[in-house]
Every structure is written in C-alpha cells, then in structure tokens.
Design a protein around this motif. Structure first.
Motif: not given
Length: 409
Positions: A345-346, A349-350, A352-353, A374-375, A378-379, A381-382
C-alpha cells in the motif's frame, strides 16, 4: 514473537497438466501490452469493461486456476498472482477485476465438498463465466430465507468489483432463521436481480463496481457454497486460509500499479522533449533529485515485493498443508500477508503520487493519463485500508493474538 512462514510443500496443491507457468506469464504480458495501448482512452471513457473481459476470456486467463482435467489452465496460485500483477501494470482496474474473479471462482474449494466444487468449476469453464461480487461483511446484510424448494435472497448491497459484467455473482448472505453467514452464488439474469451502475468512483472506474438489488431471488441448495462463520467449530484453518489468500491478490494488484507507473514514468523521463509529448519543461534524466527519487521509489517497491514473495510462499505452504494446517500456522500466514499489504500500500501510494512530481507539469496532461495511476491506487487503498492490518500485526507480535478472519472487499 517472530513471524515464520508455513511449512513448505510441493509447488502446487495438485499435479498440473496445463501449458505451464511460462506460457501463462507470456500470455499475461501480451494481454497487458494490448490493454496498455488504449488504457488512457478506456479509463477516460469509463464504460463497463465488457470488451476487456472478452480480451481476458480470449486469452484463456479466466480459467487459469481451474484444473486441466476440467478444461482449465491447470495453474496454481503463484502463477495467478503473477498474472494479476502483470495485468495491473497496464490497467489496475482490470487487474482488480481479474483478481476478484480468481478469488470468487476458486472459493468453492474452501467451503463445499470437492465433488460439488468440481461441478461448479466444470460449468464455469464450459460457459467461460466471469465472476463478480464479494464476501466481505456489510451492513445491512443480505438475507437468505428457507423455502420448500431451497431459499430466496433479499436485500441490496454495493460491490467494488465485477458486478456490471459478471456471469455469476458470489455474495455473502445471512440465514434469516439462524443468522449464519453463507457464501451464495447467483445468476445475475435471474428474475428479481437488479444491477445499478452507481459506483461513480474517481479511480478503478473499470473495475465494474455497482449496487445489486435482490428481490425474492430463488436460490437452489447447490448454490449455497457454505458457511462464512468465524466460529472455530465451523471454520477450519484451511477454510480460514481464504482470507490471506484473497488479500494477497490486493498486494499483487498494488505492486503492479507501483511497477506500472514507474515503468511508464521512466519511459517519459528518457524521452525528454520528444515532439510527441507536451512542450512543458521536463527534468533532466541526470538531475540528482530525479535520480534520487527514482532510487527511493525503486527500493520501496522492491522491498515490498520481497515481503510479498515471503507471504506468497507462506500461503503456498499453507495450501500444501491442507487439512493438517493448524490455527497457529494460519495466524502466522495471515500476519505475514498483513505485513505485505502494508508495504505494498505504501509503495503504490508513494510511487503513483511522486511519479507526478518527477515528471512535473507534463504529468497534468490528460492525454498522457498519468493521474489514473494515482487515482486507481488511492481508490483501492480506501476500499482496503491497512491501518487495521498494522494493528493485527502489532497485536500478534506483542500479545500473540490471532488476527480475525476478514475476507477482501
């Protein structure tokens, strides 16, 4: 208290006679390349992925896990994980769709007797079903009421994956008389089933999520796969292994997204001021800050990948143990997968950002579509947050507590 892998076993839980791992990895790479050619346009259009499912079906990937003697690809979970990760490098939503399909279509083996599971798999192969839905606990639950001929299913649920394109829905429902949670298979064309395309998420738009209404839908006894109870008198350690096995698909999906965005960003960084790219200034491939950022993200992703490999080996060993698997061994496997989830997850997220920062202003071009990585990450991981996974790891490390039986969304 440390975390050890489950005892090792053979390379597969059965003898395989299909084309072999190398063949399927090549097919996955070719399919991913095909998906990559129009990934940006498809994602921006946001249509239900019937065409994408057809590509997976034509490649033979939908039946990868089904034994060769039943007409499938005859492969094991390590190969399925690698295929999902490869597809996710090109299209995270289709990677999620395929991973959910693998988990749901294979889940009968955990919950019902082998003969009936084989019957389900044989029909799934013959009719090339794509599976969607999910077994995660939701409120308010679907209810399953007894009738003279079987059951009727009522209620409404939202699902993150597959319901818009599924040939079969696999869902969680509770018996109206006993409250026992059960895994149920439903034909979405049945009278009383209504599917709404109302997910409207900002990422994973092609994962085919939506809401399903069940209005007195008849369910045959053979379509009730089995109990999802967490009671140890009902749930064997082998059946509990469904939890880490399914969650490891999320790990592979996230790693595929991280690897995909880094590979694509690298190509654009190398291309520099190509006439085919937007004319905004781009950082030099020799810029120390750019090199450091790529180095950090590479280390982060490779580290998460190494942990995922350990978790995969543990799951493989647990499957090889079969009915001899103990709850203590299951707990070790589940905690190791939770660690891999947190790391992946980390990394996703890192990566893609920060890839957007590396590329600078050009990454804002909708034509390039870098924002989709990124979208999508992030989706996902939510939907699959890791905070509670870290809590489970800490509770196991400090107190020896077994993690709860939690099925993926």
């Amino acid at each position: 208290m440390g975390v050890a892998t489950a005892p090792s076993g053979p390379a597969s839980e059965r003898e395989r006679t299909g084309p072999g791992r190398a063949h399927w990895l090549r097919v996955a790479r070719e399919t991913a390349d095909d998906l990559a050619t129009d990934a940006v346009a498809r994602e921006q259009a946001g249509k239900a992925p019937f065409d994408e499912v057809s590509r997976l079906r034509e490649a033979g990937l939908l039946t990868l896990l089904i034994p060769a003697e039943l007409g499938g690809g005859g492969e094991d979970w390590p190969t399925a994980y690698a295929v999902v990760r490869e597809i996710a490098t090109a299209d995270g939503a289709i990677g999620q769709l395929l991973g959910c399909h693998y988990f749901l279509s294979w889940s009968a083996r955990f919950f019902i007797e082998p003969a009936l599971a084989a019957q389900v798999e044989r029909k799934s192969t013959r009719e090339q079903w794509c599976w969607g839905g999910g077994f995660a606990r939701q409120e308010l639950p679907l209810t399953l009421a007894r009738t003279a001929d079987g059951y009727v299913l009522d209620g409404r649920q939202s699902y993150a994956t597959g319901v818009l394109v599924a040939d079969r829905l696999a869902v969680r429902a509770v018996r109206a008389d006993t409250g026992e949670p059960l895994a149920v298979v439903v034909d979405p064309t049945r009278h009383g089933v209504g599917i709404d395309d109302d997910a409207d998420t900002f990422g994973q738009r092609l994962a085919a999520g939506g809401s399903v209404e069940f209005d007195a839908v008849p369910v045959a006894a053979d379509d009730v796969l089995g109990s999802l109870s967490t009671d140890e008198d009902v749930l064997s350690p082998l059946a509990a292994l469904a939890s880490p096995l399914g969650r490891l698909l999320s790990v592979q999906l996230l790693l595929g997204m991280a690897e995909g965005v880094l590979a694509e960003a690298r190509e654009y960084s190398r291309a520099g001021h190509s006439p085919s790219l937007p004319a905004w200034p781009a950082s030099s491939p020799q810029d120390p800050q750019v090199l450091t950022a790529y180095g950090e993200l590479t280390v982060l992703t490779r580290s998460a990948s190494a942990l995922a490999d350990q978790a995969q080996e543990a799951v493989r060993g647990g499957l090889a143990r079969g009915e001899d698997l103990t709850y203590d061994e299951y707990a070790e496997i589940s905690v190791l997968v939770a660690m891999a989830e947190a790391a992946a997850s980390r990394a996703a997220q890192e990566s893609t950002a920060r890839a957007l920062d590396i590329l600078g202003a050009r990454s804002t071009s909708s034509r390039l579509g870098f924002d989709r990585f990124w979208r999508n990450a992030r989706t996902h991981t939510l939907y699959e947050p890791v905070a509670h996974r870290l809590r489970d790891v800490g509770d196991y490390f400090l107190n020896g507590a077994h993690p709860p039986f939690v099925l993926p969304v």
